[in-house]
Design a protein around this motif. Structure first.
Motif, mmCIF file in Angstrom:
data_model
loop_
_atom_site.group_PDB
_atom_site.id
_atom_site.type_symbol
_atom_site.label_atom_id
_atom_site.label_comp_id
_atom_site.label_asym_id
_atom_site.label_seq_id
_atom_site.Cartn_x
_atom_site.Cartn_y
_atom_site.Cartn_z
ATOM 1 N N ASP A 76 28.524 -19.524 -15.398
ATOM 2 C CA ASP A 76 29.737 -19.013 -16.044
ATOM 3 C C ASP A 76 30.696 -18.534 -14.958
ATOM 4 O O ASP A 76 30.779 -17.356 -14.642
ATOM 5 C CB ASP A 76 29.377 -17.878 -17.002
ATOM 6 N N THR A 77 31.416 -19.496 -14.377
ATOM 7 C CA THR A 77 32.292 -19.178 -13.256
ATOM 8 C C THR A 77 33.471 -18.307 -13.679
ATOM 9 O O THR A 77 33.942 -17.485 -12.893
ATOM 10 C CB THR A 77 32.800 -20.453 -12.564
ATOM 11 N N SER A 78 33.925 -18.450 -14.906
ATOM 12 C CA SER A 78 35.045 -17.616 -15.375
ATOM 13 C C SER A 78 34.644 -16.154 -15.440
ATOM 14 O O SER A 78 35.383 -15.272 -14.993
ATOM 15 C CB SER A 78 35.522 -18.077 -16.755
ATOM 16 N N LEU A 79 33.467 -15.892 -15.982
ATOM 17 C CA LEU A 79 32.980 -14.514 -16.055
ATOM 18 C C LEU A 79 32.766 -13.950 -14.656
ATOM 19 O O LEU A 79 33.146 -12.812 -14.372
ATOM 20 C CB LEU A 79 31.680 -14.464 -16.861
ATOM 21 N N LYS A 81 34.297 -14.797 -11.936
ATOM 22 C CA LYS A 81 35.604 -14.550 -11.313
ATOM 23 C C LYS A 81 36.193 -13.219 -11.770
ATOM 24 O O LYS A 81 36.826 -12.508 -10.985
ATOM 25 C CB LYS A 81 36.576 -15.691 -11.635
ATOM 26 N N ILE A 82 35.993 -12.880 -13.029
ATOM 27 C CA ILE A 82 36.481 -11.587 -13.543
ATOM 28 C C ILE A 82 35.775 -10.439 -12.832
ATOM 29 O O ILE A 82 36.408 -9.484 -12.380
ATOM 30 C CB ILE A 82 36.288 -11.493 -15.073
#
Length: 92
Positions: A76-79, A81-82
């Protein structure tokens, strides 16, 4: 100034959403289970399923994942990144 429909959120209020339910630390290499959308550190979820081959449920919500639960786990690269944006001091 912000538009009236935009609400400010304190960073601390997001902490529970950005922490692994297994190790209780901020996500490191966040991975999410497709079926239930629960997220974990990659090392934590892989260790959890490798400790006992009979484990077939999500350790957080108990959703049944079938005989090969790691097939349901994806990066989960989006998570991540956050987490990295809000807490750069924890980045590996």
């Amino acid at each position: 100034t912000l538009p009236p429909h935009v609400k400010m959120v304190q960073k601390k209020a997001l902490d529970p959403l950005l922490k692994c339910p297994i190790c209780r630390g901020f996500f490191r290499d966040a991975h999410t289970i497709n079926e239930c959308l629960c997220s974990f550190c990659k090392a934590c979820i892989y260790k959890y399923f490798h400790e006992t081959s009979k484990r077939e449920n999500c350790p957080s919500c108990n959703t049944k994942l079938g005989g090969k639960p790691l097939r349901s786990v994806i990066a989960d690269t989006s998570l991540q990144k956050i987490v990295d944006l809000l807490y750069p001091q924890f980045r590996e």
